[in-house]
Design an enzyme around this catalytic site. Structure first.
Site, short mmCIF file in Angstrom:
data_model
loop_
_atom_site.label_atom_id
_atom_site.label_comp_id
_atom_site.label_asym_id
_atom_site.label_seq_id
_atom_site.Cartn_x
_atom_site.Cartn_y
_atom_site.Cartn_z
N HIS A 109 12.07 17.96 -3.25
CA HIS A 109 11.26 17.12 -4.15
C HIS A 109 9.78 17.29 -3.87
O HIS A 109 9.32 17.03 -2.77
CB HIS A 109 11.65 15.66 -3.99
CG HIS A 109 11.02 14.78 -5.01
ND1 HIS A 109 9.94 13.98 -4.73
CD2 HIS A 109 11.28 14.60 -6.32
CE1 HIS A 109 9.58 13.34 -5.83
NE2 HIS A 109 10.38 13.69 -6.80
N HIS A 148 10.52 11.02 -16.04
CA HIS A 148 11.83 11.26 -15.44
C HIS A 148 12.96 11.07 -16.43
O HIS A 148 14.05 11.63 -16.25
CB HIS A 148 12.05 10.32 -14.25
CG HIS A 148 11.14 10.57 -13.10
ND1 HIS A 148 10.25 9.62 -12.64
CD2 HIS A 148 10.95 11.66 -12.33
CE1 HIS A 148 9.58 10.12 -11.61
NE2 HIS A 148 9.98 11.35 -11.41
N ARG A 152 0.94 -12.42 -4.55
CA ARG A 152 0.51 -13.45 -3.59
C ARG A 152 0.82 -14.81 -4.17
O ARG A 152 0.11 -15.33 -5.04
CB ARG A 152 -1.00 -13.32 -3.31
CG ARG A 152 -1.54 -14.41 -2.35
CD ARG A 152 -0.87 -14.31 -0.99
NE ARG A 152 -1.41 -15.24 -0.01
CZ ARG A 152 -0.72 -16.28 0.49
NH1 ARG A 152 0.50 -16.55 0.06
NH2 ARG A 152 -1.26 -17.05 1.42
N CYS A 170 -6.63 -10.00 -2.02
CA CYS A 170 -6.34 -11.16 -1.20
C CYS A 170 -7.33 -11.22 -0.04
O CYS A 170 -7.71 -10.19 0.52
CB CYS A 170 -4.92 -11.07 -0.67
SG CYS A 170 -4.45 -12.44 0.42
N TYR A 176 -8.92 -20.17 3.65
CA TYR A 176 -9.78 -19.18 3.01
C TYR A 176 -11.26 -19.41 3.33
O TYR A 176 -12.12 -19.48 2.46
CB TYR A 176 -9.54 -19.16 1.49
CG TYR A 176 -8.15 -18.72 1.14
CD1 TYR A 176 -7.70 -17.44 1.44
CD2 TYR A 176 -7.26 -19.60 0.52
CE1 TYR A 176 -6.42 -17.05 1.13
CE2 TYR A 176 -5.97 -19.21 0.21
CZ TYR A 176 -5.55 -17.92 0.52
OH TYR A 176 -4.27 -17.53 0.23
#
Length: 569
Positions: free
Chosen positions: A128, A152, A227, A275, A413
């Protein structure tokens, strides 16, 4: 070139069975004969091994550049070309999904399923052109991977695949795709792409493998990093309502999904979301931190379509002169924990109301309705701002003098000094993260990759992005740990398409992919590949992690380093 060398070497040891070689030769002959004439036949004979590799490359996996180039110009002819069907075995064994899953490596064998049948593609993997990417499907289903690469899904590809069939999947496992509801609040979560690398199941948080992240300038929605903080809510679009309140002197308003789509002009913005914990795993290696151990792929790029938040605020009665009475816009999601508490966040009013801020109430992602994991039916997209403020499943907007009182705004955060620990931390003392710093990372090659010195060169790929709409203007790459540098080529759109126009100053919301091909340093047995990006404010990344380490592992943006080995042939 390295992949081709490996494939040819494996071909010499006779990995393919005679019948499968005949199938590939038949396909190559048909491909060549479609050109007609003696010249085509000569081309086919001279390039038979190359053509076999190209056709083989169409089977599964994600590195299809070689195969696609050969296939593309003959797509219509190839689609109409069929082979005589190969008679199936009189009886074939039945396997459970558990049995299939055990065959997930070269050592254990590589099995995959497709439409209820089981295939042993171990021998094929060596041929492959996409290299190890095909192994992402090992032990699982091909359908999610083929959905990413429609090339494919061709008759001749299925003919090749049929030669590797070893059995059928049990009827019970076929039915297991239908989710069984339970008291588990996560039982109605959507099905996710199996290529995603899961950091937590409940709530679901996962990132794509780095080696496929940079295959697309626009990240396919299925592999866009996920997330979630709470269970994914099920929202009926017919009864969905968005509440807008807090506008001084104005009664709260309510908008339906249809009103958001028809009442306001439609805008589309290409924007990268990242994130705050992207690359946290690198901080973890310096000193343990609290949080999901994200790799380098908690970042993705998409097109977002919806109404501008500014337009909705104007319709709700907000006026510029009211900015003296309000400084923030709060968002509340429809995702809730067992106590009924919703996820919430806020952004500064000047970002929310700016004509150039491009903040959207998005209802489409990559040209289609938002997927459930990404906020269906409506989410906030705040370009240039940390992902945590891009609230999904949006239910309420509040104009306020204060930031959101949500836990995720007040006690998470936020960045701190390396000297701050959990005994001394005071979350009220630090500002909430909004714009993110300059960032870049290497997606290819992976750590520990083995290079053949005979290849003569190495190709390095990655992404770069900066928050606040600052444009990435340069990516520097080093093969010797930072002693010497070369400048990578930047990509601002899909390869093969007309380059995207330069963004307006302050509105560079999307990442840039980059690539560098360079000679292997003579005699080197190990390379430490390093990258660092520079934005148009000449911000650049710190060289090491320790000076930016923090107890939550956020804002990790040191030079990204990957070590690889070079061996003699």
């Amino acid at each position: 070139m390295l992949l081709l060398r490996q494939c040819k070497g494996l071909t010499r040891v006779g990995l393919l069975k005679t019948q499968r070689v005949q199938v590939l030769e038949s396909l190559c002959t048909r491909w060549g004969s479609s050109h007609g004439g003696q010249e085509s036949g000569q081309y086919q004979r001279r390039n038979a091994p190359y053509s076999k590799l190209a056709l083989a490359g169409l089977l599964a996996g994600t590195g299809v550049v070689l195969a696609y180039e050969l296939h593309h110009s003959q797509a219509e002819r190839a689609a109409s070309t069929t082979l005589q069907p190969i008679a199936p075995s009189p009886s074939m064994p039945t396997y459970t999904q558990e049995e299939v899953t055990k065959h997930c490596s070269i050592e254990k064998g590589v099995w995959v399923t497709y439409k209820g049948s089981v295939y042993d593609i171990t021998e094929f993997v060596s041929l492959h052109p996409g290299g190890n990417k095909i192994l992402l499907a090992a032990g699982g289903a091909l359908e999610p991977f083929w959905a990413l690469y429609a090339v494919h899904r061709q008759d001749h590809v299925l003919d090749i695949l049929s030669e590797y069939k070893v059995g059928e999947l049990s009827a019970e496992d076929r039915l297991k795709q239908q989710s069984v509801k339970s008291l588990d609040p996560y039982s109605t979560d959507p099905v996710r792409h199996p290529a995603l690398r899961v950091n937590s199941l409940k709530p679901f948080n996962a990132e794509p493998p780095p080696e496929i992240l940079s295959d697309h300038y626009i990240t396919p929605s299925d592999i866009f990093f996920k997330r979630n903080h709470l269970p994914v809510p099920q929202v009926d679009p017919e009864v969905y309502r968005l509440h807008v309140d807090g506008v001084p002197g104005v009664e709260p308003l309510v908008f339906s999904l249809e009103e958001l789509k028809t009442r306001f002009p439609k805008h589309t913005v290409t924007a990268t979301l990242q994130c705050a914990g992207n690359r946290r795993s690198e901080m973890n290696r310096v000193k343990p931190v609290k949080g999901l151990s994200w790799g380098i792929a908690a970042i993705s790029n998409a097109t977002w379509t919806g109404a501008k938040l500014r337009d909705v605020l104007l319709a709700a009665g907000f006026r510029p002169e009211m900015s003296e009475q309000a400084f923030h816009v709060q968002f509340e999601g429809l995702d809730r924990d067992v106590t009924g508490t919703s996820y919430g966040a806020s952004i500064p009013l000047n970002k929310a109301f700016s004509e150039d801020g491009d903040v959207l109430l998005a209802y489409q992602m990559n040209g289609e309705d938002l997927p459930a994991d990404h906020g269906y039916p409506v989410r906030v997209v705040v370009p240039g701002t940390v992902g945590a403020r891009n609230v999904k499943w949006l239910g309420k907007i509040t104009v306020s003098k204060e930031e959101s009182s949500s836990h995720w705004q007040q006690n998470d955060y936020k960045g701190f000094s390396p000297a701050t620990d959990w005994d001394t931390v005071d979350f009220k003392s630090a500002p909430s993260i909004q714009e993110l710093p300059i960032q870049s990372a290497i997606t290819q090659p992976a750590e520990g990759t083995l290079f053949d010195r005979g290849a003569g060169e190495v190709t390095v790929k990655g992404y770069a992005w900066s928050g606040g709409g600052r444009e990435v203007v340069r990516v520097d790459v080093s093969l010797d740990g930072g002693q010497s540098w070369q400048v990578a080529q930047l990509q601002s759109g899909e390869k093969g398409h007309v380059p995207a126009p330069s963004p307006q100053p302050g509105r560079a919301w999307a990442w840039k992919l980059w690539e560098l091909t360079a000679p292997l340093p003579p005699g080197a047995q190990e390379l430490e590949i390093v990258c660092k990006a520079v934005d148009n404010s000449y911000n650049t990344q710190p060289d090491t992690v320790p000076p930016i380490w923090n107890l939550r592992g956020v804002l990790s943006n040191a030079w990204h380093r990957v070590k690889v080995t070079v061996k003699d042939e």
